[in-house]
Design a protein around this motif. Structure first.
Motif, PDB file in Angstrom:
ATOM      1  N   VAL A  16     -60.680  -5.614   0.123  1.00 19.04           N
ATOM      2  CA  VAL A  16     -60.666  -5.299  -1.311  1.00 19.04           C
ATOM      3  C   VAL A  16     -59.861  -4.019  -1.550  1.00 19.04           C
ATOM      4  N   GLY A  17     -60.078  -3.014  -0.714  1.00 21.82           N
ATOM      5  CA  GLY A  17     -59.343  -1.760  -0.854  1.00 21.82           C
ATOM      6  C   GLY A  17     -57.846  -1.948  -0.657  1.00 21.82           C
ATOM      7  N   LEU A  18     -57.466  -2.697   0.363  1.00 19.86           N
ATOM      8  CA  LEU A  18     -56.050  -2.947   0.632  1.00 19.86           C
ATOM      9  C   LEU A  18     -55.418  -3.755  -0.493  1.00 19.86           C
ATOM     10  N   ASN A  19     -56.164  -4.711  -1.052  1.00 16.75           N
ATOM     11  CA  ASN A  19     -55.648  -5.477  -2.184  1.00 16.75           C
ATOM     12  C   ASN A  19     -55.423  -4.570  -3.386  1.00 16.75           C
ATOM     13  N   GLY A  20     -56.317  -3.619  -3.604  1.00 16.23           N
ATOM     14  CA  GLY A  20     -56.142  -2.657  -4.695  1.00 16.23           C
ATOM     15  C   GLY A  20     -54.870  -1.842  -4.530  1.00 16.23           C
ATOM     16  N   VAL A  21     -54.563  -1.448  -3.302  1.00 15.97           N
ATOM     17  CA  VAL A  21     -53.327  -0.715  -3.035  1.00 15.97           C
ATOM     18  C   VAL A  21     -52.127  -1.600  -3.354  1.00 15.97           C
ATOM     19  N   ALA A  22     -52.172  -2.863  -2.917  1.00 19.04           N
ATOM     20  CA  ALA A  22     -51.061  -3.792  -3.166  1.00 19.04           C
ATOM     21  C   ALA A  22     -50.879  -4.055  -4.662  1.00 19.04           C
ATOM     22  N   LEU A  23     -51.987  -4.190  -5.390  1.00 18.00           N
ATOM     23  CA  LEU A  23     -51.900  -4.389  -6.842  1.00 18.00           C
ATOM     24  C   LEU A  23     -51.227  -3.201  -7.510  1.00 18.00           C
ATOM     25  N   ASP A  33     -53.795   5.635 -10.795  1.00 23.45           N
ATOM     26  CA  ASP A  33     -53.265   5.218 -12.095  1.00 23.45           C
ATOM     27  C   ASP A  33     -53.600   3.753 -12.367  1.00 23.45           C
ATOM     28  N   TRP A  34     -53.496   2.906 -11.336  1.00 19.65           N
ATOM     29  CA  TRP A  34     -53.836   1.484 -11.487  1.00 19.65           C
ATOM     30  C   TRP A  34     -55.308   1.333 -11.873  1.00 19.65           C
ATOM     31  N   PRO A 103     -52.157 -13.657  -7.458  1.00 13.30           N
ATOM     32  CA  PRO A 103     -52.372 -14.094  -6.074  1.00 13.30           C
ATOM     33  C   PRO A 103     -53.822 -13.927  -5.607  1.00 13.30           C
ATOM     34  N   ALA A 104     -54.454 -12.823  -5.959  1.00 10.72           N
ATOM     35  CA  ALA A 104     -55.855 -12.634  -5.565  1.00 10.72           C
ATOM     36  C   ALA A 104     -56.738 -13.686  -6.223  1.00 10.72           C
ATOM     37  N   ARG A 105     -56.524 -13.914  -7.512  1.00  7.72           N
ATOM     38  CA  ARG A 105     -57.316 -14.939  -8.211  1.00  7.72           C
ATOM     39  C   ARG A 105     -57.125 -16.306  -7.580  1.00  7.72           C
ATOM     40  N   ARG A 106     -55.886 -16.645  -7.254  1.00  6.81           N
ATOM     41  CA  ARG A 106     -55.588 -17.957  -6.686  1.00  6.81           C
ATOM     42  C   ARG A 106     -56.254 -18.134  -5.311  1.00  6.81           C
TER      43      ARG A 106
END
Length: 148
Positions: A16-23, A33-34, A103-106
């Motif tokens: 989840v943390g890594l996905n947040g960085v990618a987002l 900021d995200w 992509p995360a939702r999919r």
């Protein structure tokens, strides 16, 4: 409980943390900021104090955050209609957030398809309860790191 439950949970949190960085990277923002943009988009206009509280930033750092979001066209300061002395910060919808999180939702939708409606109800009940628990854990971690 599974003997490896803590390891499974840790892998999940790390993902989840890594996905947040990618987002954030996909949006052209840093992670703070995200996250702030997400708070503004989901909660509507908020005071800078509430944004500081939610992000864990000092008031000075929050002012710089808002300045960055304004400069990039993602937020704006507005007068509070109920108290014109107060300033609110609001989201400016100039990013296709749905496309960024697509992509995360999919991928997660593919996982969720394997669950029954009752299991999905349980999972989403967990998500509803887990988010405030993680916010509380974050505050506790930040408070503890201030003591070090």
């Amino acid at each position: 409980m599974r003997p490896d439950a803590h390891e499974v949970f840790r892998r999940y949190l790390d993902a989840v943390g890594l996905n947040g960085v990618a987002l954030a990277e996909a949006a052209g923002l840093n992670t703070t900021d995200w996250y702030a943009l997400s708070v503004l988009e989901q909660e509507g206009p908020v005071t800078s104090g509430l944004l500081a509280e939610r992000t864990g930033l000092t008031t000075g750092a929050t002012t710089r955050l808002i300045d960055r979001l304004e400069r990039t066209g993602h937020a704006r300061r507005t007068a509070d209609p109920s108290d014109r002395r107060r300033v609110l910060v609001e989201h400016v919808p100039n990013l296709d957030i749905d496309a960024i999180v697509g992509p995360a939702r999919r991928h997660l939708a593919a996982v969720l398809e394997s669950y029954t409606p009752d299991q999905l109800d349980l999972l989403f009940d967990f998500f509803d309860r887990a988010a405030p628990a993680l916010h509380a854990a974050t505050a506790e971690i930040r408070l503890g790191s201030a003591d070090r």
